[in-house]
Design a protein around this motif. Structure first.
Motif, PDB file in Angstrom:
ATOM      1  N   ASN A  13       8.651   0.619   6.893  1.00 49.21           N
ATOM      2  CA  ASN A  13       8.546   1.371   5.650  1.00 49.21           C
ATOM      3  C   ASN A  13       7.168   1.209   5.026  1.00 49.21           C
ATOM      4  O   ASN A  13       6.595   0.130   5.046  1.00 49.21           O
ATOM      5  CB  ASN A  13       9.608   0.899   4.651  1.00 49.21           C
ATOM      6  N   GLU A  14       6.681   2.288   4.452  1.00 50.23           N
ATOM      7  CA  GLU A  14       5.410   2.230   3.731  1.00 50.23           C
ATOM      8  C   GLU A  14       5.650   1.527   2.392  1.00 50.23           C
ATOM      9  O   GLU A  14       6.774   1.525   1.886  1.00 50.23           O
ATOM     10  CB  GLU A  14       4.903   3.649   3.470  1.00 50.23           C
ATOM     11  N   PRO A  15       4.606   0.938   1.816  1.00 48.75           N
ATOM     12  CA  PRO A  15       4.781   0.314   0.503  1.00 48.75           C
ATOM     13  C   PRO A  15       5.158   1.368  -0.532  1.00 48.75           C
ATOM     14  O   PRO A  15       4.705   2.513  -0.452  1.00 48.75           O
ATOM     15  CB  PRO A  15       3.413  -0.297   0.202  1.00 48.75           C
ATOM     16  N   GLN A  16       5.996   0.991  -1.488  1.00 45.91           N
ATOM     17  CA  GLN A  16       6.426   1.935  -2.506  1.00 45.91           C
ATOM     18  C   GLN A  16       5.795   1.646  -3.858  1.00 45.91           C
ATOM     19  O   GLN A  16       5.943   2.429  -4.789  1.00 45.91           O
ATOM     20  CB  GLN A  16       7.944   1.908  -2.625  1.00 45.91           C
ATOM     21  N   ARG A  17       5.090   0.502  -3.954  1.00 47.58           N
ATOM     22  CA  ARG A  17       4.455   0.132  -5.209  1.00 47.58           C
ATOM     23  C   ARG A  17       2.980  -0.150  -4.979  1.00 47.58           C
ATOM     24  O   ARG A  17       2.599  -0.674  -3.933  1.00 47.58           O
ATOM     25  CB  ARG A  17       5.117  -1.104  -5.796  1.00 47.58           C
TER      26      ARG A  17
END
Length: 94
Positions: free
Chosen positions: A33-37
Motif C-alpha cells: 500500500n502507498e502511504p496515506q498520510r
C-alpha cells in the motif's frame, strides 16, 4: 523504474510527493500500500501514540466479569477481555 507520485494526505488533505526512492524502499520491504498520510501527519500520529495520549474505554470482561480497559470503543456484539483473561486465552491457543 519508479517515478515520483503526488498523493493527497487523508488526514490533512494536503498533497505530498511519494518519491521514487520511497517507492523503491516500500517495494524492497514488501509493502503493497502507498502511504496515506504526509510525513508531518505520520510523525504526529507516531508522536501521539508514544506520548500515551490514547483514549481508553472501560468495559466488563466477558470471561471474569472484571474491569477491562481497552484502546477501542467496545461494541455489544463482540466480547471484550481484561488483560489477564486475554493473555490466558492467547496461551491456550498456542
Amino acid at each position: 523504474m519508479y517515478e515520483d507520485k503526488t498523493l493527497v494526505c487523508k488526514e490533512c488533505g494536503q498533497e505530498f510527493v511519494f518519491t521514487a526512492g520511497e517507492q523503491e524502499f516500500y517495494a524492497e520491504r514488501g509493502f503493497q500500500n502507498e502511504p496515506q498520510r504526509c510525513k508531518a501527519c505520520r510523525d504526529a500520529r507516531k508522536s501521539a501514540a508514544r506520548d500515551g495520549n490514547r483514549q481508553f474505554f472501560t468495559a466488563v470482561c466477558a470471561s471474569c466479569g472484571g474491569e477491562a480497559r481497552v484502546p477501542f470503543e467496545p461494541k455489544s456484539d463482540r466480547p471484550v477481555y481484561c488483560s489477564e483473561c486475554f493473555a490466558k486465552m492467547r496461551e491456550q491457543q498456542r
